[in-house]
Design an enzyme around this catalytic site. Structure first.
Site, PDB file in Angstrom:
ATOM      1  N   GLN A 107     -97.034  48.083  94.412  1.00  9.06           N
ATOM      2  CA  GLN A 107     -96.456  46.749  94.677  1.00  9.06           C
ATOM      3  C   GLN A 107     -96.388  45.943  93.391  1.00  9.06           C
ATOM      4  O   GLN A 107     -97.379  45.802  92.676  1.00  9.06           O
ATOM      5  CB  GLN A 107     -97.299  45.981  95.711  1.00  9.06           C
ATOM      6  CG  GLN A 107     -96.692  44.613  96.050  1.00  9.06           C
ATOM      7  CD  GLN A 107     -97.567  43.782  96.998  1.00  9.06           C
ATOM      8  OE1 GLN A 107     -98.676  44.185  97.362  1.00  9.06           O
ATOM      9  NE2 GLN A 107     -97.071  42.631  97.389  1.00  9.06           N
ATOM     10  N   HIS A 113     -92.782  41.886 101.221  1.00 10.38           N
ATOM     11  CA  HIS A 113     -91.392  42.306 101.412  1.00 10.38           C
ATOM     12  C   HIS A 113     -91.385  43.690 102.032  1.00 10.38           C
ATOM     13  O   HIS A 113     -92.206  44.540 101.686  1.00 10.38           O
ATOM     14  CB  HIS A 113     -90.599  42.300 100.106  1.00 10.38           C
ATOM     15  CG  HIS A 113     -91.281  42.989  98.962  1.00 10.38           C
ATOM     16  ND1 HIS A 113     -92.345  42.428  98.301  1.00 10.38           N
ATOM     17  CD2 HIS A 113     -91.061  44.197  98.374  1.00 10.38           C
ATOM     18  CE1 HIS A 113     -92.748  43.248  97.339  1.00 10.38           C
ATOM     19  NE2 HIS A 113     -91.997  44.341  97.367  1.00 10.38           N
TER      20      HIS A 113
HETATM   21  P1  5GP Z   1     -92.412  46.479  95.124  1.00  4.96           P
HETATM   22  O1  5GP Z   1     -92.701  47.514  94.084  1.00  4.96           O
HETATM   23  O2  5GP Z   1     -93.124  45.179  94.829  1.00  4.96           O
HETATM   24  O3  5GP Z   1     -92.597  46.969  96.515  1.00  4.96           O
HETATM   25  O4  5GP Z   1     -90.861  46.214  95.024  1.00  4.96           O
HETATM   26  C1  5GP Z   1     -90.292  45.147  94.342  1.00  4.96           C
HETATM   27  C2  5GP Z   1     -88.788  45.323  94.426  1.00  4.96           C
HETATM   28  O5  5GP Z   1     -88.194  44.105  94.012  1.00  4.96           O
HETATM   29  C3  5GP Z   1     -88.234  46.427  93.514  1.00  4.96           C
HETATM   30  O6  5GP Z   1     -87.542  47.371  94.321  1.00  4.96           O
HETATM   31  C4  5GP Z   1     -87.322  45.682  92.559  1.00  4.96           C
HETATM   32  O7  5GP Z   1     -86.154  46.399  92.237  1.00  4.96           O
HETATM   33  C5  5GP Z   1     -87.017  44.404  93.304  1.00  4.96           C
HETATM   34  N1  5GP Z   1     -86.756  43.252  92.458  1.00  4.96           N
HETATM   35  C6  5GP Z   1     -87.494  42.860  91.373  1.00  4.96           C
HETATM   36  N2  5GP Z   1     -86.976  41.738  90.854  1.00  4.96           N
HETATM   37  C7  5GP Z   1     -85.894  41.413  91.610  1.00  4.96           C
HETATM   38  C8  5GP Z   1     -84.957  40.338  91.562  1.00  4.96           C
HETATM   39  O8  5GP Z   1     -85.012  39.443  90.715  1.00  4.96           O
HETATM   40  N3  5GP Z   1     -84.001  40.330  92.520  1.00  4.96           N
HETATM   41  C9  5GP Z   1     -83.918  41.299  93.482  1.00  4.96           C
HETATM   42  N4  5GP Z   1     -82.917  41.192  94.357  1.00  4.96           N
HETATM   43  N5  5GP Z   1     -84.785  42.322  93.556  1.00  4.96           N
HETATM   44  C10 5GP Z   1     -85.767  42.371  92.634  1.00  4.96           C
END
Ligand code: 5GP
Length: 128
Positions: A107, A113
């Site tokens: 994460q 999310h």
């Molecule tokens: P995690 O690793 O926290 O589960 O996923 C975070 C997700 O957020 C990643 O898939 C990454 O591509 C997405 N993400 C990061 N920064 C942004 C942003 O500024 N806008 C959008 N739409 N997605 C983002």
């Protein structure tokens, strides 16, 4: 932008990227919004369909949300995730929901999310 893994015990950071998107301070490609949730396209899609669904409340992760959110917030968010998947046409072909929680999950953004991924055969849930 380089991001550190989320510390699940840290307090909610109002400057995280998704908080800024929720406040309209950063842009997103919006897919759906209601009183409980906002859904937008992932900036680095890992499948033909890759949408993030976030609750509007300030929750770091699923752990935080499931412990502290009200029944209304939980029901509203869950219904929104399902509705987005249906509206994206993912139900018949199938899709995957992913919620990363804490360091071992990878994460990066400290606002709960759910990733909704689909539009192709997604293979094994956890690659061997
Ligand atoms: P995690 O690793 O926290 O589960 O996923 C975070 C997700 O957020 C990643 O898939 C990454 O591509 C997405 N993400 C990061 N920064 C942004 C942003 O500024 N806008 C959008 N739409 N997605 C983002």
């Amino acid at each position: 932008m380089t991001m550190a893994p989320v510390d699940p015990s840290a307090p909610y950071d109002r400057d995280n990227i998704f908080a800024k998107i929720l406040r309209g301070e950063l842009p997103c490609t919006k897919v759906y919004e209601d009183e409980h949730a906002l859904a937008f396209e992932d900036i680095h899609p890992q499948a033909p369909v890759h949408v993030l669904v976030v609750p509007k409340g300030e929750y770091v992760s699923w752990d935080d949300f499931s412990a502290k959110a009200s029944a209304d917030e939980i029901a509203g968010y869950m219904r929104a995730v399902g509705k987005v998947a249906r509206e994206l046409g993912l139900v018949e072909s199938g899709y995957r929901m992913i919620a990363n929680i804490g360091p071992d999950s990878g994460q990066l953004v400290p606002h709960l999310h759910v990733h909704l991924c689909g539009g192709t055969n997604l293979g094994r849930m956890i690659p061997a």
